[in-house]
Design a protein around this motif. Structure first.
Motif, PDB file in Angstrom:
ATOM      1  N   TYR A 172       0.697  -1.481  -0.553  1.00  0.00           N
ATOM      2  CA  TYR A 172       0.253   0.282  -0.092  1.00  0.00           C
ATOM      3  C   TYR A 172       0.669   0.789  -0.034  1.00  0.00           C
ATOM      4  O   TYR A 172       0.475   2.316  -0.330  1.00  0.00           O
ATOM      5  N   ASP A 173       2.067   1.090   0.565  1.00  0.00           N
ATOM      6  CA  ASP A 173       2.616   2.165   1.133  1.00  0.00           C
ATOM      7  C   ASP A 173       3.571   2.824  -0.070  1.00  0.00           C
ATOM      8  O   ASP A 173       3.795   4.045  -0.408  1.00  0.00           O
ATOM      9  N   GLY A 174       4.214   1.765  -1.216  1.00  0.00           N
ATOM     10  CA  GLY A 174       4.847   1.839  -2.673  1.00  0.00           C
ATOM     11  C   GLY A 174       3.627   3.185  -3.163  1.00  0.00           C
ATOM     12  O   GLY A 174       4.291   3.253  -4.099  1.00  0.00           O
ATOM     13  N   ALA A 175       2.118   1.961  -3.105  1.00  0.00           N
ATOM     14  CA  ALA A 175       1.431   2.475  -4.610  1.00  0.00           C
ATOM     15  C   ALA A 175       0.826   4.041  -4.372  1.00  0.00           C
ATOM     16  O   ALA A 175       0.553   4.747  -5.244  1.00  0.00           O
ATOM     17  N   LEU A 176       0.177   3.484  -2.744  1.00  0.00           N
ATOM     18  CA  LEU A 176      -0.153   5.767  -2.883  1.00  0.00           C
ATOM     19  C   LEU A 176       0.660   5.828  -1.244  1.00  0.00           C
ATOM     20  O   LEU A 176       0.996   7.350  -2.041  1.00  0.00           O
ATOM     21  N   GLY A 177       0.512   5.630  -0.493  1.00  0.00           N
ATOM     22  CA  GLY A 177       1.504   5.809   1.108  1.00  0.00           C
ATOM     23  C   GLY A 177       0.381   6.480   1.944  1.00  0.00           C
ATOM     24  O   GLY A 177       1.323   6.899   3.431  1.00  0.00           O
ATOM     25  N   PRO A 178      -0.355   7.796   1.853  1.00  0.00           N
ATOM     26  CA  PRO A 178      -0.596   8.483   3.302  1.00  0.00           C
ATOM     27  C   PRO A 178      -1.049   7.221   4.288  1.00  0.00           C
ATOM     28  O   PRO A 178      -2.290   6.132   3.897  1.00  0.00           O
ATOM     29  N   GLY A 179      -1.204   7.419   5.667  1.00  0.00           N
ATOM     30  CA  GLY A 179      -1.758   6.762   6.362  1.00  0.00           C
ATOM     31  C   GLY A 179      -0.899   5.473   6.779  1.00  0.00           C
ATOM     32  O   GLY A 179      -1.199   4.559   7.646  1.00  0.00           O
ATOM     33  N   THR A 180       0.282   5.273   6.335  1.00  0.00           N
ATOM     34  CA  THR A 180       0.847   4.114   6.416  1.00  0.00           C
ATOM     35  C   THR A 180       1.364   3.901   7.766  1.00  0.00           C
ATOM     36  O   THR A 180       1.587   2.829   8.591  1.00  0.00           O
ATOM     37  N   GLY A 181       2.435   4.887   8.427  1.00  0.00           N
ATOM     38  CA  GLY A 181       2.428   4.396   9.782  1.00  0.00           C
ATOM     39  C   GLY A 181       1.915   4.402  10.625  1.00  0.00           C
ATOM     40  O   GLY A 181       1.590   3.168  11.338  1.00  0.00           O
ATOM     41  N   SER A 182       0.081   4.968  10.903  1.00  0.00           N
ATOM     42  CA  SER A 182      -1.281   4.938  10.756  1.00  0.00           C
ATOM     43  C   SER A 182      -1.318   3.084  11.303  1.00  0.00           C
ATOM     44  O   SER A 182      -2.001   2.551  12.217  1.00  0.00           O
ATOM     45  N   PHE A 183      -1.233   2.799   9.694  1.00  0.00           N
ATOM     46  CA  PHE A 183      -1.721   1.298   9.521  1.00  0.00           C
ATOM     47  C   PHE A 183      -0.743   0.345   9.620  1.00  0.00           C
ATOM     48  O   PHE A 183      -1.369  -1.138  10.368  1.00  0.00           O
ATOM     49  N   PHE A 184       0.717   0.639   9.765  1.00  0.00           N
ATOM     50  CA  PHE A 184       1.505  -0.049  10.700  1.00  0.00           C
ATOM     51  C   PHE A 184       0.740  -0.604  12.572  1.00  0.00           C
ATOM     52  O   PHE A 184       1.133  -1.514  12.690  1.00  0.00           O
ATOM     53  N   VAL A 185       1.222   0.449  12.810  1.00  0.00           N
ATOM     54  CA  VAL A 185       0.660   0.940  14.283  1.00  0.00           C
ATOM     55  C   VAL A 185      -0.707  -0.003  14.497  1.00  0.00           C
ATOM     56  O   VAL A 185      -0.797  -1.107  15.448  1.00  0.00           O
ATOM     57  N   PHE A 186      -1.219   0.112  13.799  1.00  0.00           N
ATOM     58  CA  PHE A 186      -2.630  -0.442  14.172  1.00  0.00           C
ATOM     59  C   PHE A 186      -2.714  -1.957  14.306  1.00  0.00           C
ATOM     60  O   PHE A 186      -3.325  -2.431  15.013  1.00  0.00           O
ATOM     61  N   ALA A 187      -2.032  -2.652  13.150  1.00  0.00           N
ATOM     62  CA  ALA A 187      -1.880  -3.373  12.583  1.00  0.00           C
ATOM     63  C   ALA A 187      -0.679  -4.444  14.045  1.00  0.00           C
ATOM     64  O   ALA A 187      -1.508  -5.521  14.333  1.00  0.00           O
ATOM     65  N   LEU A 188      -0.401  -4.121  13.971  1.00  0.00           N
ATOM     66  CA  LEU A 188       0.362  -4.030  15.259  1.00  0.00           C
ATOM     67  C   LEU A 188       0.415  -4.266  16.259  1.00  0.00           C
ATOM     68  O   LEU A 188       0.415  -5.489  17.595  1.00  0.00           O
ATOM     69  N   VAL A 189      -0.900  -3.435  16.714  1.00  0.00           N
ATOM     70  CA  VAL A 189      -1.427  -3.546  17.740  1.00  0.00           C
ATOM     71  C   VAL A 189      -2.674  -4.227  18.360  1.00  0.00           C
ATOM     72  O   VAL A 189      -3.050  -5.017  19.098  1.00  0.00           O
ATOM     73  N   SER A 190      -3.559  -4.393  17.086  1.00  0.00           N
ATOM     74  CA  SER A 190      -4.545  -5.301  16.442  1.00  0.00           C
ATOM     75  C   SER A 190      -4.902  -6.995  16.310  1.00  0.00           C
ATOM     76  O   SER A 190      -4.698  -7.584  17.334  1.00  0.00           O
ATOM     77  N   ALA A 191      -3.128  -6.936  15.518  1.00  0.00           N
ATOM     78  CA  ALA A 191      -3.381  -8.266  14.437  1.00  0.00           C
ATOM     79  C   ALA A 191      -2.706  -8.846  16.416  1.00  0.00           C
ATOM     80  O   ALA A 191      -2.410 -10.046  16.830  1.00  0.00           O
ATOM     81  N   LEU A 192      -1.335  -8.008  16.720  1.00  0.00           N
ATOM     82  CA  LEU A 192       0.154  -8.808  17.700  1.00  0.00           C
ATOM     83  C   LEU A 192       0.279  -8.282  18.942  1.00  0.00           C
ATOM     84  O   LEU A 192       0.874  -8.951  19.909  1.00  0.00           O
TER      85      LEU A 192
END
Length: 265
Positions: free
Chosen positions: A157-177
């Motif tokens: 997603y970051d390579g193709a568009l990018g906005p919000g990547t940091g938030s998505f990483f944080v969200f995924a690491l918190v919610s999934a792990l």
């Protein structure tokens, strides 16, 4: 490029870079400020130019905040480095598809992302305040597999568009792990640094970067990223969310109006 820009526009982009670096270091999602700012400030640029220049500005801030987080938080590299490696590969693949994005579709895509992440930010004000690891030492292979999947998907997603990547990483690491906010943010910065680098590896040879603008925004990103990372460690992210939502709302209104004009004329 600088000679053709109004001084007011350059100041606007510099402030956007400073704000983006700060917000990205604290809560992630600095691209939600910086990329729309480029879109508003340089409307004649192509989508690939905007994406590539955004990456140049962002990598300066993510490098600074990554170093600051590493020194102060000491994130577990057994997860962070594989996450970053997968994110690098995903971002390189995603950047290759960025050349397929048309000018007509760029505004609606960015607007959709802005609204979605803004709604998520409002709905999850206390995300990651406590750490409750899933899998961890009990199932380390599953923990690593999920981290790799997060890196690939968010990286693409970051390579193709990018906005919000940091938030998505944080969200995924918190919610999934189950990581807490600070640990997730520290890992997210390392992964985001990898995605920005991978995208530039694709964009630079294509001549897509507007270097002068990107370097100005990058310098401001460094200052914002350093300050933001220090504030995140010291105070957390609650007070920044207010600023983040206000800035986000302003860009939603502006790009929403532009999109409405685009489809009604």
């Amino acid at each position: 490029m600088l000679e053709t820009l109004d001084p007011g526009v350059l100041v606007f982009l510099a402030l956007a870079g400073l704000t983006a670096g700060f917000i990205d270091a604290v809560v992630g999602g600095g691209g939600l400020v910086q990329l729309p700012a480029l879109l508003v400030g340089i409307p004649g640029a192509t989508p690939v130019q905007l994406l590539a220049t955004n990456k140049l500005g962002s990598i300066a801030g993510t490098t600074t905040s990554s170093i600051t987080y590493f020194r102060r938080v000491r994130p577990d590299l057994r997860t962070a480095l594989p996450l970053a490696g997968a994110a690098f590969l995903g971002s390189a693949a995603g950047a290759g598809t960025a050349f397929l994005i048309t000018k007509e579709s760029f505004n609606p895509i960015i607007l959709t992302v802005l609204v979605a992440v803004g709604a998520y930010t409002l709905a999850r004000p206390s995300m990651g305040q406590m750490q409750r690891l899933r899998f961890g030492h009990v199932r380390p292979r599953r923990h690593l597999a999920v981290a790799l999947l997060i890196g690939l998907v968010v990286g693409a997603y970051d390579g193709a568009l990018g906005p919000g990547t940091g938030s998505f990483f944080v969200f995924a690491l918190v919610s999934a792990l189950g990581y807490g906010f600070l640990e997730a943010s520290a890992k997210a910065k390392i992964a985001n640094l990898a995605t920005n680098l991978a995208a530039l590896v694709v964009f630079v040879p294509q001549g897509a970067v507007m270097w002068e603008v990107g370097l100005v925004m990058g310098a401001c990103n460094i200052v914002g990223g350093y300050l933001g990372a220090r504030v995140a460690v010291a105070r957390g992210s609650r007070f920044v969310r207010v600023v983040f939502v206000v800035v986000l709302t302003a860009f939603v209104v502006k790009i929403g109006l532009d999109t409405w004009v685009q489809f009604t004329h």
